[in-house]
Design a protein around this motif. Sequence first.
Motif, mmCIF file in Angstrom:
data_model
loop_
_atom_site.group_PDB
_atom_site.id
_atom_site.type_symbol
_atom_site.label_atom_id
_atom_site.label_comp_id
_atom_site.label_asym_id
_atom_site.label_seq_id
_atom_site.Cartn_x
_atom_site.Cartn_y
_atom_site.Cartn_z
ATOM 1 N N ARG A 27 7.365 5.264 -11.125
ATOM 2 C CA ARG A 27 6.392 5.737 -10.143
ATOM 3 C C ARG A 27 5.316 6.599 -10.821
ATOM 4 N N SER A 28 5.734 7.360 -11.839
ATOM 5 C CA SER A 28 4.765 8.204 -12.540
ATOM 6 C C SER A 28 3.776 7.373 -13.357
ATOM 7 N N LYS A 29 4.105 6.099 -13.647
ATOM 8 C CA LYS A 29 3.215 5.224 -14.394
ATOM 9 C C LYS A 29 2.147 4.598 -13.504
ATOM 10 N N LEU A 30 2.305 4.701 -12.187
ATOM 11 C CA LEU A 30 1.370 4.080 -11.256
ATOM 12 C C LEU A 30 0.084 4.884 -11.155
ATOM 13 N N HIS A 31 -0.988 4.213 -10.699
ATOM 14 C CA HIS A 31 -2.241 4.898 -10.412
ATOM 15 C C HIS A 31 -2.009 5.851 -9.248
ATOM 16 N N LYS A 32 -2.804 6.894 -9.193
ATOM 17 C CA LYS A 32 -2.648 7.922 -8.166
ATOM 18 C C LYS A 32 -2.752 7.327 -6.763
ATOM 19 N N GLU A 33 -3.722 6.431 -6.537
ATOM 20 C CA GLU A 33 -3.897 5.867 -5.199
ATOM 21 C C GLU A 33 -2.696 5.025 -4.770
ATOM 22 N N ASP A 34 -2.025 4.383 -5.738
ATOM 23 C CA ASP A 34 -0.830 3.612 -5.407
ATOM 24 C C ASP A 34 0.341 4.539 -5.078
ATOM 25 N N GLN A 35 0.427 5.661 -5.774
ATOM 26 C CA GLN A 35 1.472 6.640 -5.450
ATOM 27 C C GLN A 35 1.283 7.173 -4.038
ATOM 28 N N VAL A 36 0.025 7.447 -3.687
ATOM 29 C CA VAL A 36 -0.273 7.937 -2.333
ATOM 30 C C VAL A 36 0.060 6.861 -1.308
ATOM 31 N N TRP A 37 -0.260 5.605 -1.608
ATOM 32 C CA TRP A 37 0.021 4.509 -0.686
ATOM 33 C C TRP A 37 1.519 4.399 -0.419
ATOM 34 N N LEU A 38 2.323 4.521 -1.487
ATOM 35 C CA LEU A 38 3.778 4.455 -1.312
ATOM 36 C C LEU A 38 4.269 5.562 -0.388
#
Length: 146
Positions: A27-38
């Motif tokens: 999860r830490s490897k994801l883009h910030k916007e994808d983390q927010v989406w999750l």
Amino acid sequence: MAYQKDKKRNFRGMSYRVVQLANSKNRSKLHKEDQVWLKENFYKNIGWDNVINLSQKIEEFIGNYQFEELTLEELFIEADRIGNRYLTNQEINDYNQSLSKKVNEVAEEIDKQFPETAIEFIDFSQNTNIKYKKKPNHKTYRTVKV
């Protein structure tokens, strides 16, 4: 009667805690916007079903990232490779033969439009007519048009 423990549940050969740790790292490897989406779509790292769903969604995002880094040519090659999965060997051979015929026709048309009348030879011999001051590890070449 003795109480039997339930069989341990595994996801892709990993225990619950191992999947949780993998989710946290990925999860830490994801883009910030994808983390927010999750987070906004309630993907959580608690509970077997939630952990499995989160893991699959993270893998999907990471899979999409690999295509972001590809050049246009690499994307076409990847699309061709994926498309060939659904074709038989005979269909692939027929397509390759028709493609090579078209490429040859285009090459012949280019030769007609732009005829090459001069032939160019490259002389790689050490004896050239022009004498230059010799530098170490420096080679000179001359080209001759006929």
